[in-house]
Design a protein around this motif. Structure first.
Motif, PDB file in Angstrom:
ATOM      1  N   ILE A 532      19.579  -1.567  81.800  1.00  0.00           N
ATOM      2  CA  ILE A 532      19.905  -1.615  80.366  1.00  0.00           C
ATOM      3  C   ILE A 532      21.344  -2.086  80.175  1.00  0.00           C
ATOM      4  O   ILE A 532      21.633  -2.995  79.395  1.00  0.00           O
ATOM      5  CB  ILE A 532      19.726  -0.223  79.718  1.00  0.00           C
ATOM      6  CG1 ILE A 532      18.257   0.175  79.742  1.00  0.00           C
ATOM      7  CG2 ILE A 532      20.255  -0.197  78.286  1.00  0.00           C
ATOM      8  CD1 ILE A 532      18.008   1.613  79.314  1.00  0.00           C
ATOM      9  N   TYR A 533      22.240  -1.463  80.918  1.00  0.00           N
ATOM     10  CA  TYR A 533      23.656  -1.789  80.751  1.00  0.00           C
ATOM     11  C   TYR A 533      23.952  -3.234  81.106  1.00  0.00           C
ATOM     12  O   TYR A 533      24.666  -3.939  80.407  1.00  0.00           O
ATOM     13  CB  TYR A 533      24.518  -0.831  81.585  1.00  0.00           C
ATOM     14  CG  TYR A 533      25.292   0.064  80.681  1.00  0.00           C
ATOM     15  CD1 TYR A 533      26.589  -0.246  80.308  1.00  0.00           C
ATOM     16  CD2 TYR A 533      24.694   1.191  80.131  1.00  0.00           C
ATOM     17  CE1 TYR A 533      27.288   0.548  79.428  1.00  0.00           C
ATOM     18  CE2 TYR A 533      25.390   1.995  79.247  1.00  0.00           C
ATOM     19  CZ  TYR A 533      26.676   1.669  78.901  1.00  0.00           C
ATOM     20  OH  TYR A 533      27.369   2.430  78.019  1.00  0.00           O
ATOM     21  N   PHE A 534      23.409  -3.666  82.240  1.00  0.00           N
ATOM     22  CA  PHE A 534      23.702  -5.014  82.705  1.00  0.00           C
ATOM     23  C   PHE A 534      23.324  -6.039  81.629  1.00  0.00           C
ATOM     24  O   PHE A 534      24.119  -6.906  81.265  1.00  0.00           O
ATOM     25  CB  PHE A 534      22.938  -5.283  84.005  1.00  0.00           C
ATOM     26  CG  PHE A 534      23.444  -6.475  84.751  1.00  0.00           C
ATOM     27  CD1 PHE A 534      24.486  -6.349  85.657  1.00  0.00           C
ATOM     28  CD2 PHE A 534      22.902  -7.731  84.533  1.00  0.00           C
ATOM     29  CE1 PHE A 534      24.965  -7.457  86.335  1.00  0.00           C
ATOM     30  CE2 PHE A 534      23.376  -8.838  85.206  1.00  0.00           C
ATOM     31  CZ  PHE A 534      24.409  -8.699  86.117  1.00  0.00           C
ATOM     32  N   ILE A 535      22.132  -5.888  81.106  1.00  0.00           N
ATOM     33  CA  ILE A 535      21.659  -6.867  80.114  1.00  0.00           C
ATOM     34  C   ILE A 535      22.429  -6.718  78.797  1.00  0.00           C
ATOM     35  O   ILE A 535      22.888  -7.708  78.220  1.00  0.00           O
ATOM     36  CB  ILE A 535      20.144  -6.701  79.882  1.00  0.00           C
ATOM     37  CG1 ILE A 535      19.415  -7.032  81.180  1.00  0.00           C
ATOM     38  CG2 ILE A 535      19.660  -7.590  78.751  1.00  0.00           C
ATOM     39  CD1 ILE A 535      17.972  -6.637  81.214  1.00  0.00           C
ATOM     40  N   MET A 536      22.597  -5.472  78.380  1.00  0.00           N
ATOM     41  CA  MET A 536      23.233  -5.282  77.070  1.00  0.00           C
ATOM     42  C   MET A 536      24.722  -5.679  77.081  1.00  0.00           C
ATOM     43  O   MET A 536      25.225  -6.202  76.082  1.00  0.00           O
ATOM     44  CB  MET A 536      23.087  -3.825  76.610  1.00  0.00           C
ATOM     45  CG  MET A 536      21.673  -3.447  76.260  1.00  0.00           C
ATOM     46  SD  MET A 536      20.822  -4.739  75.366  1.00  0.00           S
ATOM     47  CE  MET A 536      20.356  -3.952  73.919  1.00  0.00           C
ATOM     48  N   VAL A 537      25.399  -5.439  78.194  1.00  0.00           N
ATOM     49  CA  VAL A 537      26.822  -5.845  78.252  1.00  0.00           C
ATOM     50  C   VAL A 537      26.916  -7.372  78.248  1.00  0.00           C
ATOM     51  O   VAL A 537      27.753  -7.960  77.561  1.00  0.00           O
ATOM     52  CB  VAL A 537      27.535  -5.245  79.490  1.00  0.00           C
ATOM     53  CG1 VAL A 537      28.967  -5.728  79.579  1.00  0.00           C
ATOM     54  CG2 VAL A 537      27.498  -3.728  79.437  1.00  0.00           C
TER      55      VAL A 537
END
Ligand code: ATP
Length: 863
Positions: A532-537
């Motif tokens: 989630i973080y990788f994509i959202m950042v």
């Protein structure tokens, strides 16, 4: 003006009979078809071509077109910049960092009182540091407040099992703030968008980026950053703090113009481009220092990444500025929590001023270097992947928005994009934890009522007590207390995913770094949060809010670091305390992971290491962190540019690296094998020392060049280079009729130069006005009005006599070093008789331009 005069007699030019014809002969440049086409069409309209690659020569009433080469097809252009990007790149102007070393400048400098102690400079550095500290304090407190309100109310609603209401509140609140954040940028101050780092880096490298140092940008940046981060967007405040620091550095030191009407003579001497640059550099360093609470890290970050010009003296002054900034923000933060006074003014408690303080550091062992290298390699690969995906999203967004014709629609999309991100994030935060079951844990409370040192879960790993301070976890319900002799025991359950995504980023990071908490998180929640973080950042960085990615980068790294730590624990088991395998602690690997991802994205080494140490207070893992960062940098370099440099390219901001990278056919070109004449532009438009005023105006109208060599006759009667006069200086001169003479005069004697004409301050000050549209009107008037017909001006007092000149055979590599190291804008190329032969500007040395110019030479004359 006779155009034939712009062609030097001893150069070869080739007549262009018609478009597309081969003109024969070999010259040093290639010309794209578009250049020739444009020039011919200009010719057809009877206007002189402004491009310096194709020339019109007017003979009686006829124009002829001459070119400096014959290769009209852009066969060798290998750089990825599109024509549109090149136009954007060319639209940026360079800065003149060194003041013109003219007679009027020497006269001005004589009047300046400069003491050896330079107390005023230290005071200014202190002022900048203090202001940045205060801004950082307000920023952190406001972010905390907005963030706290979001999670507290959402949690209350969810605890009452009002799931839909909780989700609606969480999403609505976040979307509202994110829309406000984007609104400020989209409708008020576009220059406040993003982190601002590429723009500041570009400026410190020598490119003037308009509008980035205004008070309005500062206010917009502050508000946009506070609201976007406060509402939980996966972004960080460090990038914007760098930009805000730079604005404060520029604003306080210049104290003039539109910033405010105050004119303090005390700081007057700092009002020049070089000092402005130094104070901005200090502001940048202090911004990072205050944001991270890392004064040395901030200094190193600025030195390694943002600043181009650095000296020992400057380092000392910046060091001082960083101390003041960090201590100011720490002192205020020690006394307040979410703006509520907590009465610890001046008490630097580690838990309050060290952002992710690690309490129980583990001892390391030589074996720890093996997983550190692996984490470093993962950091390099993931860091490059992050850069590539982020750039792709940037480009896609740019293309998509460019394809929409309605400006309003574009604005609305830019406004709603962060809101969409927040809707997705909030939905994940509320619903995803439900997919994971709750894990039991026990906490002990001593008689005093203070939480005991640790809590344990069923696999008997210790957790830090702060973990249960708010002991109801989303989805897990309330636990039970009982009294065991004198100790209260709390039995509860927690949700691993809610610990990671249903709280502020800072809390999640602290938990990830916890030591002796081997199995606190399992693979599922770690992988889910990582994805989630990788994509959202990747997506969030580049939206229309003021945002940086430094803290999210640490979070991504901490997640995969913990995963690797968990793998080791699964293989080798849990080892606590003094055990020789106690270094196998997922918390320690989370820290190393953070550093490695930071390294893989930004490719900095000392700065990241020091920042990590200052952030976590864990010196024991220093060597593994250094190793991981180094490996991440090497591995990352195999795949892509550093992220921040890639952003400079993306934004088409001209940037000269310390070392040139010119690649032709995948081979690095050795610039020492080329000379100045290979890259210089010629013929050169220059002025005589006593020049006809309408001619100056006409040249300034027809050509956009920013520097013109000034020619004077030497004793033998040769027309030699005397110095350089800039466009802005000439504009000021043209607006002062009192310095002109009716008819030509003899040039002034060097020793009796008339200095009362125009003051140096006026030259500097009026430069701002010279950017106005009125300039065109002035030039047209001077060029055409009969009043000026016979006017001449003696340029002697205004010529920069320290303009750098190099010989035609001067090494191209060294010319590059001269321009980049000294922050020059122009280099005049002369022959052995000091006669002007060519001109090189800072932009002529940009990689893509050199590839274009040097490729045909290499084709003909391979070295
Ligand atoms: P900047 O805008 O940052 O000063 P630039 O390279 O765009 O950079 P210009 O002065 O517009 O600056 O120069 C454009 C091109 O013209 C460059 O290739 C430069 O070498 C050349 N040039 C600059 N000054 C002269 C001049 N006086 N006569 C002829 N060519 C020039």
């Amino acid at each position: 003006m006779s155009f034939s005069s712009v062609l030097p007699e001893d150069e070869d030019f080739f007549r262009v009979p018609s478009y597309g014809d081969d003109t024969g002969g070999l010259r040093r440049r290639t010309y794209t078809t578009s250049v020739v086409r444009t020039s011919i069409s200009r010719l057809a309209k009877q206007t002189p071509p402004v491009d310096d690659t194709v020339f019109a020569v007017k003979d009686d009433e006829n124009f002829s077109l001459f070119a400096k080469g014959r290769d009209y097809e852009p066969a060798y252009v290998t750089h990825e910049y599109t024509q549109q990007e090149k136009d954007t790149l060319n639209a940026y102007e360079s800065c003149d960092y060194l003041p013109s070393h003219s007679h009027i400048f020497k006269h001005w400098i004589k009047r300046q009182m400069i003491s050896d102690l330079e107390i005023d400079r230290w005071i200014m550095m202190g002022l900048i540091g203090f202001s940045i500290g205060v801004v950082s304090f307000f920023l952190h407190q406001l972010i905390e407040r907005i963030d706290h309100l979001k999670w507290r109310i959402t949690k209350d609603l969810l605890d009452k099992e009002q799931l839909v209401e909780g989700w609606a509140y969480c999403s609505g609140y976040s979307m509202l703030f994110s829309i406000f954040s984007a609104f400020i940028v989209v409708f008020w101050r576009p220059s406040a968008g993003g982190s601002g780092m590429p723009e500041v880096t570009g400026f410190l490298n020598g490119t003037r980026v308009r509008g980035i140092f205004s008070v309005r940008t500062l206010i917009a940046k502050f508000l946009s950053c506070v609201t976007a981060i406060g509402c939980g967007m996966p972004i960080g405040p460090e990038g914007p703090m760098i930009h805000m620091g730079a604005i404060i550095g520029a604003g306080l030191s210049q104290l003039s113009g539109h910033l405010n009407k105050v004119k303090l003579t005390f700081f007057e001497r700092f009002r020049n481009p070089e000092d402005k640059r130094n104070f901005i550099t200090a502001g940048v360093a202090a911004g990072v220092s205050a944001a991270f609470g890392a004064p040395v890290g901030g200094l190193l970050f600025c030195m390694e990444e943002v600043s181009t010009f650095w000296s020992k003296t400057l380092a000392w002054q910046i060091f001082f500025c960083c101390i003041i900034a960090t201590s100011t923000s720490d002192i205020f933060n020690s006394a307040f929590e979410r703006f509520e006074f907590i009465g610890m003014f001046g008490e630097f408690r580690t838990s309050r001023y060290i952002l992710f303080n690690v309490d129980e550091a583990v001892d390391i062992n030589i074996l720890m270097f093996i997983p550190s290298v692996v984490i470093g390699a993962i950091g390099g690969v993931l860091g490059s992947l992050f850069t590539i995906i982020n750039l792709k999203i940037h480009r896609y967004r740019k293309r998509l928005l460019a394809s929409i014709t309605s400006t309003w629609l574009v604005r609305i999309i830019r406004l709603l994009e962060p809101a969409l991100i927040m809707l997705i994030m909030s939905t994940f935060s509320v619903f995803l934890p439900m997919a994971f079951s709750c894990v039991p844990f026990t906490c002990m409370k001593g008689e005093s009522g203070i939480l005991s040192e640790y809590c344990v879960n069923d696999t008997l790993n210790k957790y830090d007590s702060h973990f249960v301070e708010e002991n109801i976890f989303h989805t897990c319900g309330v636990g039970t207390y009982y009294l065991d002799n004198t100790t209260f025991v709390y039995n509860g359950t927690y949700n691993e995913l809610s610990l990671l995504i249903f709280s502020s980023k800072d809390e999640a990071m602290k938990t990830l770094y916890l030591r002796n908490s081997h199995r606190m998180f399992n693979y599922g929640p770690l992988f889910a949060t990582l994805a989630i973080y990788f994509i959202m950042v990747c997506w969030s960085a580049g939206t229309s809010v003021a945002a940086g990615i430094l803290v999210p980068m640490l979070m991504i790294g901490a997640l995969y670091g913990r995963i690797l730590g968990l793998v080791l624990v699964d293989i080798f088991g849990v080892h606590l305390d003094e055990d020789y395998l106690s270094w196998m602690d997922p918390g320690a690997f989370a820290l190393i992971g953070s550093a490695s991802f930071f390294g893989g994205v930004a490719r900095l080494a000392p700065a990241i290491t020091v920042i990590m140490m200052e952030l976590t207070n864990d010196l024991k893992v220093l060597l593994p962190v250094m190793t991981a960062v180094m490996v991440a940098k090497w591995v990352g370099n195999l795949f892509t540019h550093p992220y921040f440099h890639a952003l400079l390219e993306l934004k088409c901001i001209p940037f000269l690296d310390q070392h040139p990278h010119v690649q032709i056919d995948e081979t690095n070109v050795k610039l020492d094998l080329f000379s100045a004449e290979d890259i210089m532009a010629f013929p050169v438009l220059s002025f005589d020392i006593v020049e006809h005023v309408p001619k100056i105006a006409k040249v300034l109208l027809d050509y956009q060049h920013n520097g013109f060599p000034v020619i004077r006759r030497n004793k033998e009667g040769r027309r030699v280079c005397y110095g350089l006069v800039t466009r802005s200086d000439l504009l000021v001169i043209l607006s002062h009729k009192n310095v002109m003479t009716d008819g030509p005069v003899e040039p002034m004697d060097e020793n009796t130069v008339d200095l009362v004409s125009i003051g140096f301050d006026e030259m500097v000050k009026t430069k701002k006005d010279s950017e106005e549209i009125t300039v065109k009107f002035l030039l047209q008037f001077v060029a055409e009005d009969s009043e000026y017909k016979n006017y001449y001006v003696d340029l002697t007092p205004y010529v920069n006599q320290s303009a750098m000149t190099i010989q035609t055979k001067f090494s191209l590599q060294r010319a590059y070093t001269l321009i980049s190291a000294l922050g020059l804008r122009h280099l005049i190329v002369v022959n052995h008789n000091n006669e002007v032969r060519g001109m090189i500007t800072r932009k002529d040395l940009m990689g893509h331009h050199m590839v274009e110019v040097l490729s045909p030479i290499l084709q003909r004359k391979p070295y």
